[in-house]
Design a protein around this motif. Structure first.
Motif, PDB file in Angstrom:
ATOM      1  N   THR A 304     -62.163 -40.420 -22.803  1.00 57.29           N
ATOM      2  CA  THR A 304     -63.385 -40.675 -22.029  1.00 57.29           C
ATOM      3  C   THR A 304     -63.291 -40.159 -20.603  1.00 57.29           C
ATOM      4  N   HIS A 305     -62.087 -40.132 -20.047  1.00 58.93           N
ATOM      5  CA  HIS A 305     -61.907 -39.713 -18.654  1.00 58.93           C
ATOM      6  C   HIS A 305     -60.680 -38.807 -18.556  1.00 58.93           C
ATOM      7  N   ILE A 306     -60.867 -37.688 -17.873  1.00 54.24           N
ATOM      8  CA  ILE A 306     -59.793 -36.715 -17.689  1.00 54.24           C
ATOM      9  C   ILE A 306     -59.491 -36.599 -16.194  1.00 54.24           C
ATOM     10  N   ILE A 307     -58.196 -36.628 -15.862  1.00 58.40           N
ATOM     11  CA  ILE A 307     -57.769 -36.305 -14.505  1.00 58.40           C
ATOM     12  C   ILE A 307     -57.006 -34.997 -14.580  1.00 58.40           C
ATOM     13  N   ARG A 308     -57.401 -34.039 -13.744  1.00 60.53           N
ATOM     14  CA  ARG A 308     -56.699 -32.746 -13.731  1.00 60.53           C
ATOM     15  C   ARG A 308     -56.730 -32.178 -12.317  1.00 60.53           C
ATOM     16  N   GLY A 309     -55.876 -31.197 -12.078  1.00 58.48           N
ATOM     17  CA  GLY A 309     -55.768 -30.592 -10.761  1.00 58.48           C
ATOM     18  C   GLY A 309     -57.038 -29.884 -10.342  1.00 58.48           C
ATOM     19  N   GLN A 313     -60.552 -26.496 -12.197  1.00 56.98           N
ATOM     20  CA  GLN A 313     -61.980 -26.770 -12.352  1.00 56.98           C
ATOM     21  C   GLN A 313     -62.630 -25.849 -13.381  1.00 56.98           C
ATOM     22  N   ASP A 314     -62.134 -24.616 -13.488  1.00 52.20           N
ATOM     23  CA  ASP A 314     -62.718 -23.690 -14.461  1.00 52.20           C
ATOM     24  C   ASP A 314     -62.480 -24.130 -15.896  1.00 52.20           C
ATOM     25  N   SER A 315     -61.426 -24.937 -16.125  1.00 55.80           N
ATOM     26  CA  SER A 315     -61.150 -25.391 -17.496  1.00 55.80           C
ATOM     27  C   SER A 315     -62.319 -26.201 -18.047  1.00 55.80           C
ATOM     28  N   ALA A 316     -62.826 -27.127 -17.251  1.00 58.79           N
ATOM     29  CA  ALA A 316     -63.957 -27.932 -17.710  1.00 58.79           C
ATOM     30  C   ALA A 316     -65.169 -27.056 -17.980  1.00 58.79           C
ATOM     31  N   LYS A 317     -65.364 -26.025 -17.147  1.00 61.75           N
ATOM     32  CA  LYS A 317     -66.529 -25.154 -17.322  1.00 61.75           C
ATOM     33  C   LYS A 317     -66.384 -24.292 -18.571  1.00 61.75           C
ATOM     34  N   ARG A 318     -65.170 -23.810 -18.842  1.00 61.36           N
ATOM     35  CA  ARG A 318     -64.960 -23.050 -20.080  1.00 61.36           C
ATOM     36  C   ARG A 318     -65.198 -23.940 -21.295  1.00 61.36           C
ATOM     37  N   GLN A 319     -64.586 -25.119 -21.258  1.00 60.33           N
ATOM     38  CA  GLN A 319     -64.686 -26.013 -22.404  1.00 60.33           C
ATOM     39  C   GLN A 319     -66.111 -26.489 -22.635  1.00 60.33           C
ATOM     40  N   GLN A 320     -66.915 -26.545 -21.580  1.00 60.31           N
ATOM     41  CA  GLN A 320     -68.289 -26.996 -21.738  1.00 60.31           C
ATOM     42  C   GLN A 320     -69.070 -26.090 -22.691  1.00 60.31           C
ATOM     43  N   GLU A 332     -65.769 -37.651 -18.719  1.00 59.12           N
ATOM     44  CA  GLU A 332     -65.830 -37.698 -17.257  1.00 59.12           C
ATOM     45  C   GLU A 332     -64.579 -37.001 -16.702  1.00 59.12           C
ATOM     46  N   VAL A 333     -64.743 -36.270 -15.613  1.00 56.68           N
ATOM     47  CA  VAL A 333     -63.623 -35.515 -15.049  1.00 56.68           C
ATOM     48  C   VAL A 333     -63.404 -35.914 -13.591  1.00 56.68           C
ATOM     49  N   ILE A 334     -62.139 -36.154 -13.257  1.00 56.77           N
ATOM     50  CA  ILE A 334     -61.725 -36.395 -11.871  1.00 56.77           C
ATOM     51  C   ILE A 334     -60.739 -35.295 -11.509  1.00 56.77           C
TER      52      ILE A 334
END
Length: 574
Positions: A304-309, A313-320, A332-334
Motif C-alpha cells: 500500500t505504501h512505498i518508500i524510495r529514494g 522518482q522516475d521508477s514510479a512514473k515508468r511503472q504507472q 502511495e509513494v514517499i
C-alpha cells in the motif's frame, strides 16, 4: 576532586536530573542521569567512581520538589532543554510523519526490497527501521522481497539472503512474508504476455545506441508497430533462450514524445547470458528489469505504501504506465533523500566494500573499519540503537546525516547498566614495584551504580602496570582505583594510605591499573586500528558476546578467548 570540579558536576547533574524527571513525569534516577552526564562531559569520566556519590544528593533534592518546581528550575538552568521537551510533548512524541491516505486501506503493507549482493551497510538499515516502525504503529505488515533479477552486474551472493534476514532480526523486526524475485520469473512472463496482448509492449532488436538516438529525438522505433502476434513469438523466443545478450529486448510502450526521455518506451525484459547463482533460477536467460518486476510485485503482494529514494522518482512514473495498462491502483509513494553516515573512511557502497575485502584491505564484512551492519553488530551495538537513530532522521526529501555519536548514545543507554567494569591498560605502559604496607588485594566495584553486585578482587602482586600518560612525576601521588594512594619513588610506588580525602580535597588523580605479572593479554579491535593491552586477571572469565566497560577507555564486546591465553575484544564506543 577539587571544589570547582565538584560544583560543575553538581550543576550538570541537576540539569540532567531535571530533564529526566520532567520528560518522563516521574522521579529522576541516578543511573539514568549518569549516562548523558558522562557522555556530554568526557572530563568527568576519570572520576567515575566518585560521581555517583556526588550526584545522589542532587537527584534526591530534585525528587523532593514538585512537578511545577522542577519545570521552573529547569527553565532557569537550561531553558533550551525545557523548550525541547515541551515541543516534544506538543508533537505527542511522534517522530515519523503520518502515512498518506491510510484510511483507504484495510491493512497497511510496506516492503523492503534488498539486492542480496552482500550484507547491508549502515545506510541500508534505514529502510527496515522506518517501515518496521510504521508497520508497528499502524498494526500493519512489512514484507521482504529480494530483488535478485540481475545475475550479472548485481550478482547475488547465495549466503547474503539469510544474512540480510538475520540483520533484519537484529534490528528488531520480523517480516510477515519473504519473496525472492528469481522464484517468480513465470509470473513476470505471464504479465508480459498479457501486456503484449493489450498492445502495451513490443520486441526491439535495435542497438542501445540506435534506440537512444531515436528516443532522445522523440522518434519512434521501427519495431514499435509490430503486431502483437509477432511480438509474442519473439518474446517466447527470448524466454526460450534463442537470443544472445543484447540481441533482443521487450519494451513497454509509453509515450514516445514524453517530455522526460527516460520514460519513453523503457526496457521491460532483456537477455542475460550469465546464469543465476541460485539453482532454482540458473536456467533462465530472459530477465525483467527492476521497474517491471518491482511494479508487478508491489501490486500482487498488496503493498500500500512505498518508500524510495528521491533519485528514483522516475521508477514510479515508468511503472504507472504498466499499472494503467492493467487498470491497477498505484501504491502511495514517499520519496526521501540519501542518508550519509559520518566517522567512516570507507565509502558506504556494497561493491566498494567487497572490492576492499577481495584485495585484503579489509578483513571481512565485519571488519571494524567497514560501515556495515555485521561490523557494528560485532562491536556490540544493539540493533535498537540503530533503529532509534534512523527513525529520528524522519523521511525528509533532503539528504540527511547520521552521526554515529547518536547511535553510540542510544547504545550506551542500553548497555551501561549491565556492563561490568574492568581495568585495561593500553600498549604504552610503565611498570612500578609496590613498596610499603599496602593491601594484598584491591576491591574495585563490579559496577559503581550497583553495590549489590559486589567487588572485583584483584591480587596486586608486587608490581603494577599503568598507562604511560598516567605516570606521575617523581614524588607525586596517584590513586589506584579500588586500591589506594601511592607516591612515586623512582621506579617504585610507595603505599601512603587509603584516605579518600587525598582525592576529594587534594586533587590526587585517580587512575586505572593492572597487576603487571598476572594481567590478561588482550587485543582490542578498533575502527582506528588494533590495540594490544592488558586487562585485569579476572577478565579471563568473561564469556563471548558479553559487553563490558573498560574504565576510562570505553565499552567493548568480548569476542573470543584465544588458545595462547589472549582475549580478543571489539571496541564499541566510549
Amino acid at each position: 576532586m577539587n571544589d570547582e570540579l565538584r560544583e560543575r558536576i553538581e550543576t550538570e547533574a541537576e540539569k540532567h536530573a531535571l530533564v529526566n524527571a520532567v520528560k518522563h513525569e516521574s522521579e529522576a534516577d541516578v543511573g539514568a542521569v549518569m549516562g548523558p552526564l558522562m557522555g556530554e562531559n568526557p572530563d568527568f569520566r576519570q572520576h567515575g567512581d566518585e560521581i555517583p556519590g556526588v550526584i545522589a544528593p542532587v537527584v534526591s533534592r530534585v525528587n523532593e520538589s514538585s512537578v511545577e518546581e522542577r519545570r521552573e528550575r529547569l527553565g532557569e538552568l537550561a531553558p533550551d532543554w525545557l523548550e525541547e521537551i515541551e515541543s516534544e510533548d506538543e508533537e505527542d512524541d511522534q517522530i515519523l510523519p503520518d502515512l498518506p491516505n491510510t484510511e483507504e486501506y484495510d491493512e497497511i503493507r510496506m516492503r523492503c526490497a534488498p539486492n542480496p549482493n552482500g550484507p547491508w551497510h549502515m545506510g541500508h538499515a534505514r529502510m527496515p527501521a522506518v517501515i518496521g516502525t510504521y508497520a508497528e504503529e499502524y498494526d500493519g505488515e512489512f514484507i521482504v522481497r529480494f530483488d535478485d533479477t540481475d545475475p550479472e552486474t548485481k550478482r547475488p551472493l547465495l549466503w547474503a539472503y539469510d544474512e540480510i534476514l538475520d540483520e533484519i532480526g537484529y534490528l528488531g523486526f520480523e517480516p510477515a512474508e519473504v519473496y525472492r524475485a528469481s522464484d517468480r520469473l513465470e509470473t513476470y512472463y505471464d504479465h508480459a504476455r498479457d501486456l503484449i496482448e493489450k498492445g502495451g509492449a513490443y520486441t526491439c532488436s535495435c542497438s542501445g545506441e540506435e534506440f537512444s538516438e531515436m528516443k532522445n529525438s522523440a522518434e519512434a522505433c521501427p519495431h514499435r508497430d509490430k503486431d502483437p502476434e509477432t511480438t509474442m513469438d519473439e518474446f517466447e523466443a527470448m524466454v526460450d533462450g534463442e537470443y544472445d545478450s543484447g540481441e533482443m529486448v521487450l519494451r513497454v510502450k509509453t509515450d514516445i514524445e514524453h517530455k522526460n526521455p527516460a520514460l519513453r518506451d523503457w526496457v521491460g525484459f532483456r537477455i542475460i547470458d550469465t546464469p543465476h547463482p541460485r539453482e532454482e533460477a540458473e536456467n533462465y536467460r530472459c530477465w525483467p528489469m527492476l521497474d517491471f518486476q518491482s511494479g508487478v510485485d508491489d501490486h500482487l503482494t498488496g503493498v500500500t505504501h512505498i518508500i524510495r529514494g528521491i533519485d528514483l522518482q522516475d521508477s514510479a512514473k515508468r511503472q504507472q504506465f504498466v499499472y494503467d495498462y492493467f487498470d491497477w491502483e498505484y501504491p502511495e509513494v514517499i520519496h526521501w533523500g540519501h542518508v550519509q553516515v559520518d566517522e567512516y573512511d570507507v565509502k558506504m557502497s556494497t561493491s566498494t566494500i567487497r572490492e576492499l575485502i577481495e584485495t585484503g584491505e579489509l578483513d571481512g564484512w565485519d571488519d571494524p573499519r567497514a560501515p556495515t551492519i555485521p561490523s557494528v553488530r560485532r562491536r556490540g551495538i544493539r540493533g535498537e540503537a540503530i533503529v532509534d537513530a534512523m527513525v529520528e532522521l524522519g523521511t525528509s526529501t533532503s539528504n540527511v546525516d547520521l552521526a554515529m555519536s547518536t547511535v553510540y548514545s542510544n547504545n550506551r543507554q542500553r548497555i551501561d547498566d549491565d556492563a561490568d567494569r574492568y581495568f585495561f591498560v593500553r600498549e604504552d605502559h610503565a611498570d612500578f614495584t609496590l613498596t610499603g604496607d599496602h593491601p594484598e588485594t584491591a576491591h574495585p566495584p563490579v559496577h559503581p551504580e550497583h553495590d549489590e553486585r559486589g567487588t572485583r578482587d584483584i591480587d596486586a602482586g608486587n608490581r603494577v602496570r599503568i598507562e604511560e600518560a598516567d605516570v606521575p612525576d617523581d614524588g607525586e601521588r596517584v590513586w589506584l582505583k579500588g586500591f589506594g594512594c601511592f607516591r612515586r619513588e623512582d621506579d617504585a610506588f610507595e603505599y601512603v594510605g587509603d584516605d579518600i580525602s587525598a582525592v576529594r580535597e587534594e586533587g590526587v588523580d585517580v587512575i586505572h591499573w593492572v597487576p603487571a605479572d598476572s594481567a590478561t593479554l588482550t587485543q582490542m579491535r578498533k575502527k582506528e586500528g588494533d590495540v594490544v593491552g592488558y586487562a585485569e586477571p579476572g577478565f579471563r572469565e568473561t564469556e563471548p558476546d558479553e559487553m563490558v566497560q573498560f574504565e576510562r577507555v570505553g565499552f567493548a564486546r568480548v569476542d573470543r578467548q584465544e588458545a595462547d591465553d589472549e582475549t580478543v575484544v571489539y571496541f564499541a564506543h566510549e
